[in-house]
Design a protein around this motif. Structure first.
Motif, short mmCIF file in Angstrom:
data_model
loop_
_atom_site.label_atom_id
_atom_site.label_comp_id
_atom_site.label_asym_id
_atom_site.label_seq_id
_atom_site.Cartn_x
_atom_site.Cartn_y
_atom_site.Cartn_z
N LEU A 31 1.00 4.94 0.97
CA LEU A 31 0.29 5.80 1.90
C LEU A 31 0.43 7.27 1.54
O LEU A 31 0.09 8.13 2.33
CB LEU A 31 0.82 5.57 3.32
CG LEU A 31 0.26 4.38 4.10
CD1 LEU A 31 0.45 3.07 3.37
CD2 LEU A 31 0.89 4.29 5.48
N VAL A 84 -6.64 2.78 2.68
CA VAL A 84 -5.51 1.84 2.64
C VAL A 84 -5.94 0.46 3.11
O VAL A 84 -5.59 -0.56 2.51
CB VAL A 84 -4.34 2.37 3.50
CG1 VAL A 84 -3.26 1.30 3.65
CG2 VAL A 84 -3.74 3.61 2.87
N ALA A 124 0.85 -1.19 0.00
CA ALA A 124 0.00 0.00 0.00
C ALA A 124 0.88 1.23 0.00
O ALA A 124 1.85 1.32 0.76
CB ALA A 124 -0.91 0.00 1.22
N LEU A 133 4.28 -1.04 3.70
CA LEU A 133 3.55 0.23 3.78
C LEU A 133 4.52 1.34 3.38
O LEU A 133 5.41 1.72 4.14
CB LEU A 133 3.03 0.45 5.20
CG LEU A 133 2.17 -0.70 5.77
CD1 LEU A 133 1.82 -0.46 7.22
CD2 LEU A 133 0.90 -0.88 4.93
#
Length: 696
Positions: free
Chosen positions: A161, A169, A159, A208
């Motif tokens: 961000l 997300v 993901a 992330l």
């Protein structure tokens, strides 16, 4: 499962609440509210927190254990609720590809190996890779993940961000685990719980990227023993309890090795005279080295070319690449970098530079080749933050403020044109959708919704740009054009900032108008769907206020109707019934020649259906059937298959509450037949659960 235990009762309410993303889930939630009212013998407001769910579960537990008839009614209801299991099966391999050329970082790779293989002691396996832009933190994460595919057979999730909050997300990560959109819970708490539960027994990697704060990351962490989470950030993220792995510049030997891998030994040997200066200017930055590689053997720029340039290696590399661009590519680079568009394509770039779209596509390819823009997953482009900052600074100096403003305005105008045309195609009959003077051609309604969905993040950014530029008309028009996307595809968490900007603008510049009423109603709708009911209520009241002040009778009735729908979600059935009655009376103020007159029969039929739902929640079954029968007669006559099926479903539930199983079965079968060509799988599944209640 013992359906009469406190834990099972709480699980049923939790399952119904988390399944409210689709129409069937909302029906189940209303049904649960009616059941709770019946069991309690009084109104019980819908729970909004885990503690409130537990309190209702304890109350239901006490009531069903003191009354066998109530226990039977609860058991029938609970058997029809699907308790979602954590997602099983392998997730997707969604990690971006690692570059072929990679060097050094051995110490960091060893630390990651150690974190992934240490004895699990209850602490999440969590590492934070941090370093300045262009230093290769993301590349390091991708490279390590590529080496660990066998370790993570249940998925490598990713993901970005960069401009997103935790809600969208989490939705992205759940999709990568295999969850369809219609099953993604509406609230962040339910999404986070489902995400953690679904990773409990998985061997998975979660990356992330571009994290900005510990608070942004916290809801995305999974404590499962075989899950490793890599957080990539520019700074150490104070407050995140992770193994910190700083990523610094490459040493001179490794920098030269990377250049050799990129261009080959002959090219490096040929550049022997200029190589030291290149290595000095790149300062161990992998991005700067990759950007410099194509021009390694070219004559160096004269020293005066570097006058006033940045000392930062990324900025220096960008400046070097920019100076070698042809004038048309340089202009496109400057003007498309003025605003942080999430995904650039040839159409938006052509508008920014006011050139032909084919020419813009060619120039975008040239900029990507120079590493000044990067390719996104959907084959569009975006800027690195430092590169875009350079483009914007350069544009201000070269093109001037007026040209820069015009470029952004043209881009925003293009998105407005697209949004209005797509909205008209998606929902042509809606009075909420603004008219468009020059419509684009879309194949059908679904194509219009798909066009809005594909550009959702850019449309939100266009709203922010228009607000920043003081283009108030465009802010509100773009906000109104989002209505079909809200209604038909959701995306509430992504659209919320744009709707909030629309309401701010409407209150400041269009107070007491139907524009303000419409935007307050749209914001209320998204807040309701996200289960932020306390925030939705004042927006619904503001919508009714502004529509009344603007003299828009149809809009005022719709706003009051919406308030009733919100009350249904809150299990405040008395107030819901009163709101629907008020909306009905407001519609009586529309004369035969007035705006909205043609829509009156359908609007009244919808209100009859809603009143029937409220009466069912109040336990007034005979009156509910009377209202629902009126609505059903209209929808059958008008040929609206979906609303016919919805009303039949309401009637079936009402008959079930009175133990009229034969009548309920007939209604369920008719609703199922009506939905056969509607692709409404969730609703069909709900009908199957109602039929099981009949059999039970």
């Amino acid at each position: 499962m013992d359906l009469l235990s406190t834990g099972a009762i709480g699980a049923v309410f939790g399952a119904v609440g988390s399944g409210m993303a689709g129409e069937a889930g909302k029906l189940a939630w209303e049904s649960a509210g009616g059941m709770v009212r019946r069991l309690a013998g009084r109104e019980v407001t819908a729970p909004a927190t885990p503690d409130e769910v537990n309190a209702i579960a304890r109350m239901v537990h006490d009531r069903v254990h003191s009354d066998p008839e109530l226990a039977l009614a609860w058991t029938r209801f609970a058997r029809g609720v699907r308790i979602p299991e954590p997602l099983t099966g392998p997730g997707r391999q969604c990690l971006p590809s690692a570059p072929r050329s990679f060097t050094d970082r051995q110490d960091a790779l060893k630390l990651l190996d150690k974190e992934a293989t240490r004895a699990f002691d209850g602490r999440p396996r969590l590492a934070l890779l941090h370093g300045p832009e262009g230093i290769g933190t993301s590349t390091l994460a991708f490279h390590w993940g590529a080496r660990q595919v066998a370790r993570f057979p249940d998925g490598q999730l990713y993901a970005d961000l960069r401009a997103l909050g935790p809600e969208p997300v989490l939705a992205t990560l759940l999709r990568q685990l295999g969850l369809p959109d219609e099953d993604i819970p509406p609230s962040i708490a339910d999404r986070a719980t489902l995400f953690r539960c679904s990773l409990t027994d998985r061997r998975a990697l979660v990356v992330l990227d571009h994290a900005r704060s510990a608070a942004q990351v916290q809801p995305l962490l999974a404590p499962a023993p075989d899950v490793v989470t890599l957080v990539v950030a520019r700074n150490p993220l104070i407050g995140l309890d992770a193994l910190r792995i700083p990523v610094g510049p490459l040493g001179r030997r490794d920098a030269k090795r990377l250049l050799t891998e990129l261009v080959g030994k002959p090219a490096v040997s040929a550049a022997r005279a200029t190589l030291p200066a290149v290595l000095d200017r790149c300062a161990g930055s992998p991005y700067a080295l990759r950007a410099a590689a194509p021009r390694l053997t070219e004559p160096p720029l004269p020293p005066e070319a570097f006058a006033g340039s940045e000392n930062d290696p990324v900025s220096s590399a960008v400046e070097d690449s920019y100076r070698l661009l042809a004038p048309d590519a340089a202009r496109l680079y400057r003007l498309t970098g003025l605003y942080d568009w999430p995904a650039l394509d040839a159409a938006s770039a052509a508008r920014a530079a006011d050139i032909d779209e084919a020419e813009a596509a060619r120039l975008l390819d040239e900029l990507a080749g120079a590493l000044l823009i990067e390719l996104t997953d959907d084959a569009r482009y975006r800027y690195r933050p430092a590169v875009r900052a350079h483009a914007a600074r350069t544009a201000a100096g070269v093109d001037g403020i007026a040209a820069c403003s015009a470029a952004v305005s043209r881009t925003v105008e293009g998105y407005l044109h697209l949004a209005l045309a797509a909205a008209q195609a998606a929902l042509p009959e809606s009075w909420r959708v603004p008219a468009t003077p020059t419509p684009l051609s879309y194949e059908n309604r679904g194509a219009g919704v798909a066009a809005l969905a594909a550009e959702a993040s850019n449309l939100v950014q266009a709203v922010h740009a228009a607000e920043e530029f003081g283009d108030w008309d465009t802010v509100v028009l773009l906000g109104q054009a989002l209505w079909p996307l809200q209604l038909k595809a959701g995306h509430h968490d992504i659209l919320l900032p744009a709707l909030q900007a629309g309401v701010r603008t409407a209150d400041s510049h269009f107070p007491g108008t139907r524009i303000a009423g419409a935007l307050h109603a749209q914001l209320a709708h998204s807040l309701m769907e996200l289960r932020r009911w306390d925030e939705a209520e004042p927006e619904a009241l503001a919508a009714a206020r502004d529509e009344r002040a603007g003299g828009h009778v149809r809009g005022r009735a719709s706003a009051v109707e919406f308030l009733g729908l919100l009350r249904l979600r809150q299990w405040r059935f008395d107030e819901a019934y009163a709101a629907f009655g008020e909306a009905y009376r407001i519609l009586d103020g529309i004369g035969p020649a007035d705006e909205g007159a043609a829509d009156l029969p359908r609007a009244r039929a919808l209100l009859e259906r809603h009143r029937g739902r409220a009466l069912r929640g109040l336990g007034r079954q005979a009156e509910a059937v009377e209202r629902l029968d009126r609505a059903l007669a209209f929808f059958r006559a008008s040929g609206e298959a979906y609303n016919t099926a919805r009303t039949l479903t309401d009637l079936a539930e009402t008959r079930l509450n009175s133990d009229e199983f034969t009548a309920a079965r007939a209604l369920i079968d008719e609703a199922t037949a009506a939905l056969r060509d509607e692709k409404a799988e969730q609703h069909l599944e709900y009908l199957r659960s109602l039929r099981e209640r009949c059999e039970g």
